[in-house]
Design a protein around this motif. Structure first.
Motif, PDB file in Angstrom:
ATOM      1  N   ILE A 196       0.830  -1.205   0.000  1.00 56.77           N
ATOM      2  CA  ILE A 196       0.000   0.000   0.000  1.00 56.77           C
ATOM      3  C   ILE A 196       0.864   1.253   0.000  1.00 56.77           C
ATOM      4  CG2 ILE A 196      -1.589   1.351   1.455  1.00 56.77           C
ATOM      5  CD1 ILE A 196      -2.961  -1.221   2.209  1.00 56.77           C
ATOM      6  N   SER A 197       2.084   1.141   0.539  1.00 59.45           N
ATOM      7  CA  SER A 197       2.971   2.302   0.596  1.00 59.45           C
ATOM      8  C   SER A 197       3.236   2.864  -0.800  1.00 59.45           C
ATOM      9  CB  SER A 197       4.301   1.926   1.267  1.00 59.45           C
ATOM     10  OG  SER A 197       5.017   0.969   0.490  1.00 59.45           O
ATOM     11  N   VAL A 198       3.250   1.994  -1.801  1.00 65.71           N
ATOM     12  CA  VAL A 198       3.484   2.441  -3.182  1.00 65.71           C
ATOM     13  C   VAL A 198       2.381   3.411  -3.601  1.00 65.71           C
ATOM     14  CG1 VAL A 198       3.630   1.721  -5.599  1.00 65.71           C
ATOM     15  CG2 VAL A 198       4.684   0.319  -3.807  1.00 65.71           C
ATOM     16  N   HIS A 199       1.127   3.030  -3.331  1.00 62.16           N
ATOM     17  CA  HIS A 199      -0.012   3.873  -3.709  1.00 62.16           C
ATOM     18  C   HIS A 199      -0.024   5.182  -2.911  1.00 62.16           C
ATOM     19  CE1 HIS A 199      -1.403   0.325  -5.800  1.00 62.16           C
ATOM     20  NE2 HIS A 199      -1.379  -0.357  -4.678  1.00 62.16           N
ATOM     21  N   VAL A 200       0.277   5.065  -1.620  1.00 61.77           N
ATOM     22  CA  VAL A 200       0.266   6.245  -0.757  1.00 61.77           C
ATOM     23  C   VAL A 200       1.335   7.241  -1.184  1.00 61.77           C
ATOM     24  CG1 VAL A 200       0.661   7.088   1.596  1.00 61.77           C
ATOM     25  CG2 VAL A 200      -0.681   5.011   1.231  1.00 61.77           C
ATOM     26  N   ILE A 201       2.522   6.748  -1.494  1.00 63.62           N
ATOM     27  CA  ILE A 201       3.635   7.618  -1.868  1.00 63.62           C
ATOM     28  C   ILE A 201       3.328   8.407  -3.141  1.00 63.62           C
ATOM     29  CG2 ILE A 201       6.016   7.658  -2.726  1.00 63.62           C
ATOM     30  CD1 ILE A 201       6.624   5.384  -0.751  1.00 63.62           C
ATOM     31  N   ILE A 219       1.730  12.398  -7.933  1.00 61.18           N
ATOM     32  CA  ILE A 219       1.793  11.581  -9.143  1.00 61.18           C
ATOM     33  C   ILE A 219       0.452  10.904  -9.381  1.00 61.18           C
ATOM     34  CG2 ILE A 219       2.952   9.623 -10.249  1.00 61.18           C
ATOM     35  CD1 ILE A 219       5.413  10.276  -8.616  1.00 61.18           C
ATOM     36  N   GLY A 220      -0.256  10.664  -8.273  1.00 64.80           N
ATOM     37  CA  GLY A 220      -1.563  10.041  -8.380  1.00 64.80           C
ATOM     38  C   GLY A 220      -2.501  10.860  -9.247  1.00 64.80           C
ATOM     39  N   LEU A 221      -2.410  12.173  -9.093  1.00 66.03           N
ATOM     40  CA  LEU A 221      -3.262  13.050  -9.898  1.00 66.03           C
ATOM     41  C   LEU A 221      -2.903  12.944 -11.375  1.00 66.03           C
ATOM     42  CD1 LEU A 221      -5.445  15.211  -9.952  1.00 66.03           C
ATOM     43  CD2 LEU A 221      -3.646  16.938  -9.602  1.00 66.03           C
ATOM     44  N   ALA A 240      -6.544  -1.359  -6.201  1.00 66.60           N
ATOM     45  CA  ALA A 240      -5.936  -0.575  -5.125  1.00 66.60           C
ATOM     46  C   ALA A 240      -5.565   0.813  -5.647  1.00 66.60           C
ATOM     47  CB  ALA A 240      -4.698  -1.289  -4.588  1.00 66.60           C
ATOM     48  N   THR A 241      -5.083   0.869  -6.888  1.00 66.24           N
ATOM     49  CA  THR A 241      -4.740   2.153  -7.498  1.00 66.24           C
ATOM     50  C   THR A 241      -5.961   3.056  -7.563  1.00 66.24           C
ATOM     51  OG1 THR A 241      -3.004   1.142  -8.866  1.00 66.24           O
ATOM     52  CG2 THR A 241      -3.842   3.287  -9.564  1.00 66.24           C
ATOM     53  N   LEU A 242      -7.072   2.521  -8.051  1.00 66.47           N
ATOM     54  CA  LEU A 242      -8.308   3.296  -8.156  1.00 66.47           C
ATOM     55  C   LEU A 242      -8.801   3.740  -6.785  1.00 66.47           C
ATOM     56  CD1 LEU A 242     -10.308   1.298 -10.862  1.00 66.47           C
ATOM     57  CD2 LEU A 242      -9.387   3.612 -11.063  1.00 66.47           C
ATOM     58  N   PHE A 243      -8.686   2.836  -5.797  1.00 66.14           N
ATOM     59  CA  PHE A 243      -9.162   3.155  -4.454  1.00 66.14           C
ATOM     60  C   PHE A 243      -8.407   4.344  -3.871  1.00 66.14           C
ATOM     61  CE2 PHE A 243      -8.673   2.762   0.160  1.00 66.14           C
ATOM     62  CZ  PHE A 243     -10.005   2.737   0.563  1.00 66.14           C
ATOM     63  N   PHE A 244      -7.085   4.279  -3.915  1.00 66.48           N
ATOM     64  CA  PHE A 244      -6.297   5.346  -3.294  1.00 66.48           C
ATOM     65  C   PHE A 244      -6.332   6.638  -4.107  1.00 66.48           C
ATOM     66  CE2 PHE A 244      -4.608   1.725  -0.970  1.00 66.48           C
ATOM     67  CZ  PHE A 244      -4.610   2.233   0.322  1.00 66.48           C
ATOM     68  N   LEU A 245      -6.446   6.522  -5.422  1.00 63.20           N
ATOM     69  CA  LEU A 245      -6.594   7.731  -6.223  1.00 63.20           C
ATOM     70  C   LEU A 245      -7.880   8.459  -5.850  1.00 63.20           C
ATOM     71  CD1 LEU A 245      -5.515   6.686  -9.847  1.00 63.20           C
ATOM     72  CD2 LEU A 245      -4.300   8.207  -8.270  1.00 63.20           C
ATOM     73  N   SER A 246      -8.962   7.695  -5.677  1.00 67.77           N
ATOM     74  CA  SER A 246     -10.237   8.310  -5.318  1.00 67.77           C
ATOM     75  C   SER A 246     -10.194   8.902  -3.917  1.00 67.77           C
ATOM     76  CB  SER A 246     -11.369   7.279  -5.422  1.00 67.77           C
ATOM     77  OG  SER A 246     -11.178   6.219  -4.503  1.00 67.77           O
ATOM     78  N   MET A 247      -9.547   8.198  -2.993  1.00 69.25           N
ATOM     79  CA  MET A 247      -9.463   8.681  -1.606  1.00 69.25           C
ATOM     80  C   MET A 247      -8.640   9.970  -1.518  1.00 69.25           C
ATOM     81  SD  MET A 247     -11.231   6.743   0.455  1.00 69.25           S
ATOM     82  CE  MET A 247     -12.416   6.687  -0.900  1.00 69.25           C
ATOM     83  N   PHE A 248      -7.499   9.988  -2.209  1.00 74.05           N
ATOM     84  CA  PHE A 248      -6.591  11.126  -2.096  1.00 74.05           C
ATOM     85  C   PHE A 248      -6.968  12.301  -2.996  1.00 74.05           C
ATOM     86  CE2 PHE A 248      -4.061   8.183   0.244  1.00 74.05           C
ATOM     87  CZ  PHE A 248      -3.215   8.938   1.038  1.00 74.05           C
ATOM     88  N   THR A 249      -7.927  12.106  -3.878  1.00 73.65           N
ATOM     89  CA  THR A 249      -8.353  13.223  -4.722  1.00 73.65           C
ATOM     90  C   THR A 249      -9.758  13.710  -4.392  1.00 73.65           C
ATOM     91  OG1 THR A 249      -9.120  11.662  -6.425  1.00 73.65           O
ATOM     92  CG2 THR A 249      -6.906  12.542  -6.662  1.00 73.65           C
ATOM     93  N   LEU A 298      -0.655   6.037 -18.719  1.00 71.60           N
ATOM     94  CA  LEU A 298       0.001   5.594 -17.489  1.00 71.60           C
ATOM     95  C   LEU A 298      -0.869   4.630 -16.709  1.00 71.60           C
ATOM     96  CD1 LEU A 298       1.697   8.849 -16.120  1.00 71.60           C
ATOM     97  CD2 LEU A 298       2.803   6.804 -17.017  1.00 71.60           C
ATOM     98  N   PHE A 299      -2.159   4.933 -16.622  1.00 76.10           N
ATOM     99  CA  PHE A 299      -3.044   4.056 -15.873  1.00 76.10           C
ATOM    100  C   PHE A 299      -3.163   2.690 -16.552  1.00 76.10           C
ATOM    101  CE2 PHE A 299      -7.183   2.189 -14.891  1.00 76.10           C
ATOM    102  CZ  PHE A 299      -7.074   2.097 -13.514  1.00 76.10           C
TER     103      PHE A 299
END
Length: 210
Positions: free
Chosen positions: A54-59, A65-67, A132-141, A75-76
């Motif tokens: 999960i650290s990869v997604h969080v970082i 970069i998530g944005l 997991a990518t979609l989850f954290f992108l949605s959470m952090f944006t 990229l996605f």
């Protein structure tokens, strides 16, 4: 600093995280397979790997970069196809398996699955998981404000990692109980093939998703 300002973000994030963990996916399928096939130790190391993955997604979300990823189809898609290919590869390996024998005393484990390999299986399973990518992108944006300090966002990430690790370790302890293992010991080959089919199906589903 008034940390109560971030209570709402934390509650929403943790609630969403619990729901995501309870929804069967590649991570759970992997822990399930590791628990039954290689035993408790391998499954626990795989669980730790998933948590740290999960650290990869969080970082990349914290770095912004998530944005960029969320705005870049290319990229996605690269991440999506890498994750899909990895799941399909694991599925094929399971289909080719000739079965396994479970040690009732939880003492002997397959020498081909070292602690490091078990850890990396979990780490890559989560790090390359488009869900997991979609989850954290949605959470952090969407959930987490752009004005939330980076160190607060880092704390959010650490809590997600901790919650995930604890959840899968508990799952590992349950799945490696003698009663559970004895049941699967009778159907080892078919279990491996079933898991292989599930992993391949998940991989294909991810690859074809838009």
């Amino acid at each position: 600093m008034d940390f109560s300002l971030y209570t709402h973000e934390l509650i929403v994030l943790m609630t969403a995280m619990v729901i995501a963990l309870l929804s069967p996916g590649p991570d759970f399928a992997m822990v399930f397979k590791q628990s039954i096939t290689y035993g408790r130790r391998a499954s626990i190391f795989t669980s730790i790997g998933i948590g740290l993955g999960i650290s990869v997604h969080v970082i990349y979300c914290i770095l912004g970069i998530g944005l960029i990823i969320s705005k870049s189809i290319i990229l996605f898609n690269i991440i999506k196809y890498l994750g899909a290919a990895y799941l399909i590869y694991l599925g094929i390996m399971s289909l080719k398996s000739k079965g396994f024998k479970i040690d009732k005393n939880n003492i002997k484990y397959d020498k081909n699955m070292s602690d490091f390999k078990s850890f990396m299986v979990g780490f890559l399973c989560n790090a390359l998981n488009p869900k997991a990518t979609l989850f954290f992108l949605s959470m952090f944006t969407v959930v987490i404000s752009i004005d939330t300090p980076i160190f607060i966002q880092a704390i959010y990430g650490l809590l997600c990692m901790l919650l995930t690790t604890i959840y899968f370790i508990i799952a590992s302890l349950f799945l490696t109980k003698d009663s559970v293992r004895e049941f699967f010991n009778k159907f080892g080959v078919w279990f491996d093939r079933a898991v292989g089919a599930v992993l391949i199906s998940l991989g294909i589903k991810i690859a074809l998703s838009k």
